[in-house]
Design a protein around this motif. Structure first.
Motif, mmCIF file in Angstrom:
data_model
loop_
_atom_site.group_PDB
_atom_site.id
_atom_site.type_symbol
_atom_site.label_atom_id
_atom_site.label_comp_id
_atom_site.label_asym_id
_atom_site.label_seq_id
_atom_site.Cartn_x
_atom_site.Cartn_y
_atom_site.Cartn_z
ATOM 1 N N GLN A 62 -11.830 51.484 3.864
ATOM 2 C CA GLN A 62 -12.854 52.082 4.722
ATOM 3 C C GLN A 62 -13.098 51.228 5.967
ATOM 4 O OE1 GLN A 62 -16.273 52.702 2.197
ATOM 5 N NE2 GLN A 62 -15.329 54.441 1.144
ATOM 6 N N ASN A 63 -13.173 49.921 5.793
ATOM 7 C CA ASN A 63 -13.389 49.023 6.938
ATOM 8 C C ASN A 63 -12.223 49.090 7.924
ATOM 9 O OD1 ASN A 63 -15.811 48.211 5.846
ATOM 10 N ND2 ASN A 63 -15.019 46.282 5.040
ATOM 11 N N LEU A 64 -11.000 49.092 7.383
ATOM 12 C CA LEU A 64 -9.820 49.162 8.252
ATOM 13 C C LEU A 64 -9.779 50.492 8.992
ATOM 14 C CD1 LEU A 64 -7.132 47.560 5.895
ATOM 15 C CD2 LEU A 64 -8.275 46.470 7.837
ATOM 16 N N SER A 65 -10.048 51.584 8.292
ATOM 17 C CA SER A 65 -10.040 52.917 8.920
ATOM 18 C C SER A 65 -11.084 53.005 10.021
ATOM 19 C CB SER A 65 -10.298 54.003 7.873
ATOM 20 O OG SER A 65 -9.219 54.093 6.980
ATOM 21 N N ALA A 66 -12.276 52.499 9.749
ATOM 22 C CA ALA A 66 -13.339 52.539 10.758
ATOM 23 C C ALA A 66 -12.963 51.702 11.980
ATOM 24 C CB ALA A 66 -14.653 52.039 10.157
ATOM 25 N N SER A 67 -12.390 50.532 11.751
ATOM 26 C CA SER A 67 -11.979 49.666 12.866
ATOM 27 C C SER A 67 -10.869 50.298 13.683
ATOM 28 C CB SER A 67 -11.535 48.301 12.335
ATOM 29 O OG SER A 67 -12.609 47.627 11.728
ATOM 30 N N LEU A 68 -9.923 50.957 13.017
ATOM 31 C CA LEU A 68 -8.838 51.639 13.738
ATOM 32 C C LEU A 68 -9.395 52.782 14.578
ATOM 33 C CD1 LEU A 68 -6.147 51.668 10.927
ATOM 34 C CD2 LEU A 68 -5.926 50.517 13.136
ATOM 35 N N ALA A 69 -10.315 53.548 14.012
ATOM 36 C CA ALA A 69 -10.922 54.668 14.759
ATOM 37 C C ALA A 69 -11.681 54.144 15.974
ATOM 38 C CB ALA A 69 -11.843 55.462 13.839
ATOM 39 N N GLU A 70 -12.432 53.061 15.791
ATOM 40 C CA GLU A 70 -13.180 52.463 16.895
ATOM 41 C C GLU A 70 -12.238 51.981 18.006
ATOM 42 O OE1 GLU A 70 -15.677 48.421 17.374
ATOM 43 O OE2 GLU A 70 -16.363 49.754 15.755
ATOM 44 N N ALA A 71 -11.073 51.450 17.605
ATOM 45 C CA ALA A 71 -10.087 50.962 18.573
ATOM 46 C C ALA A 71 -9.218 52.092 19.131
ATOM 47 C CB ALA A 71 -9.208 49.890 17.925
ATOM 48 N N LYS A 72 -9.445 53.318 18.654
ATOM 49 C CA LYS A 72 -8.673 54.493 19.069
ATOM 50 C C LYS A 72 -7.181 54.338 18.778
ATOM 51 C CE LYS A 72 -11.894 56.059 22.655
ATOM 52 N NZ LYS A 72 -13.067 55.681 21.998
ATOM 53 N N VAL A 73 -6.893 53.793 17.587
ATOM 54 C CA VAL A 73 -5.519 53.657 17.117
ATOM 55 C C VAL A 73 -5.316 54.711 16.027
ATOM 56 C CG1 VAL A 73 -3.820 52.125 16.037
ATOM 57 C CG2 VAL A 73 -5.495 51.194 17.645
ATOM 58 N N ASP A 74 -4.376 55.637 16.264
ATOM 59 C CA ASP A 74 -4.161 56.797 15.397
ATOM 60 C C ASP A 74 -3.270 56.437 14.203
ATOM 61 O OD1 ASP A 74 -3.994 59.358 14.376
ATOM 62 O OD2 ASP A 74 -2.517 60.036 15.851
ATOM 63 N N LEU A 75 -3.880 55.790 13.195
ATOM 64 C CA LEU A 75 -3.140 55.404 11.996
ATOM 65 C C LEU A 75 -3.919 55.783 10.740
ATOM 66 C CD1 LEU A 75 -1.981 51.749 12.837
ATOM 67 C CD2 LEU A 75 -0.627 53.844 13.013
ATOM 68 N N SER A 76 -3.202 56.214 9.717
ATOM 69 C CA SER A 76 -3.776 56.393 8.388
ATOM 70 C C SER A 76 -3.567 55.091 7.627
ATOM 71 C CB SER A 76 -3.067 57.517 7.642
ATOM 72 O OG SER A 76 -3.189 58.724 8.335
ATOM 73 N N VAL A 77 -4.483 54.806 6.688
ATOM 74 C CA VAL A 77 -4.419 53.554 5.933
ATOM 75 C C VAL A 77 -4.494 53.850 4.447
ATOM 76 C CG1 VAL A 77 -5.473 51.296 5.569
ATOM 77 C CG2 VAL A 77 -5.678 52.394 7.789
ATOM 78 N N LEU A 78 -3.682 53.157 3.689
ATOM 79 C CA LEU A 78 -3.744 53.178 2.231
ATOM 80 C C LEU A 78 -3.816 51.729 1.773
ATOM 81 C CD1 LEU A 78 -3.433 54.569 -0.582
ATOM 82 C CD2 LEU A 78 -0.964 54.295 -0.278
ATOM 83 N N VAL A 79 -4.790 51.400 0.936
ATOM 84 C CA VAL A 79 -4.926 50.040 0.416
ATOM 85 C C VAL A 79 -4.926 50.122 -1.103
ATOM 86 C CG1 VAL A 79 -6.396 47.986 0.282
ATOM 87 C CG2 VAL A 79 -6.238 49.268 2.435
ATOM 88 N N ARG A 80 -4.142 49.257 -1.718
ATOM 89 C CA ARG A 80 -4.100 49.183 -3.180
ATOM 90 C C ARG A 80 -3.862 47.750 -3.594
ATOM 91 N NH1 ARG A 80 0.780 52.749 -5.088
ATOM 92 N NH2 ARG A 80 0.877 51.253 -6.762
ATOM 93 N N PRO A 81 -4.256 47.398 -4.821
ATOM 94 C CA PRO A 81 -3.999 46.034 -5.275
ATOM 95 C C PRO A 81 -2.504 45.728 -5.218
ATOM 96 C CG PRO A 81 -5.496 47.148 -6.764
ATOM 97 C CD PRO A 81 -4.973 48.192 -5.818
#
Length: 187
Positions: A62-81
């Motif tokens: 969630q933090n990475l997605s929010a930061s990417l959106a704020e930076a206007k970088v069009d990327l999807s993120v998946l995080v897993r252990p």
């Protein structure tokens, strides 16, 4: 620190690696491993990161997605252990490069990869290049790890038979030999 695998996928643009690495840093993550590529204008990257204690995969995503959106970088993120250990860690394996080239048809990668799967050979890297050698031609480069328990002669024969049935020319070389043959010396 907890280890996570963070995968990013989306539109490529100059500065995308700088943005992702900055955002990871801002979230207290240390990048330990990374691989990235561009396919048809799509950026794809996998980062193994050490994240601060108390960080769970979903909150990091969630933090990475929010930061990417704020930076206007069009990327999807998946995080897993991150996975502990790797395939073949307790096996003795040899690296090989298998190339297959010929007419481009649906199912070529599936057919070749089934042969590897039958022999418990792990594909570590795969590159498909269309148009290599002319229109409607394809070149596939598989980098694989072959366990010592595999009958290399049988593997070669099966790959060759599969290739012939699909009009592919197949080559199997130990990675050291492949690299020596394809090394380009600077002058």
């Amino acid at each position: 620190m907890h280890k996570y695998t963070a995968s990013f996928l989306g539109r490529d643009c100059p500065g995308v690696v700088a943005a992702v690495s900055r955002i990871l840093e801002e979230n207290g993550c240390n990048i330990e491993e990374v691989t990235q590529t561009i396919l048809s204008g799509e950026f794809a990257a996998i980062f193994v990161v050490a994240a601060p204690d108390g960080t769970d995969a979903e909150s990091l995503r969630q933090n990475l997605s929010a930061s990417l959106a704020e930076a206007k970088v069009d990327l999807s993120v998946l995080v897993r252990p991150a996975i502990k250990g790797q395939w073949g860690q307790n096996l003795h394996c040899e690296p090989f490069v298998v190339t297959a080239d010929g007419p481009d048809k649906p199912g070529l990668i599936a057919a070749m990869s089934r042969v590897f799967a039958r022999h418990d050979v792990n594909i570590e890297s795969l590159k498909a290049i269309l148009g290599e050698g002319g229109a409607n031609r394809a070149l596939f480069v598989f980098e694989v790890m072959v366990p010592d328990s595999v009958d290399l002669g049988r593997l070669r024969r099966e790959l060759s038979c599969e290739g012939q049935s699909r009009d592919l020319r197949v080559s199997v070389q130990h990675r050291d030999i492949f690299e020596a043959v394809h090394r380009v010396n600077s002058f």
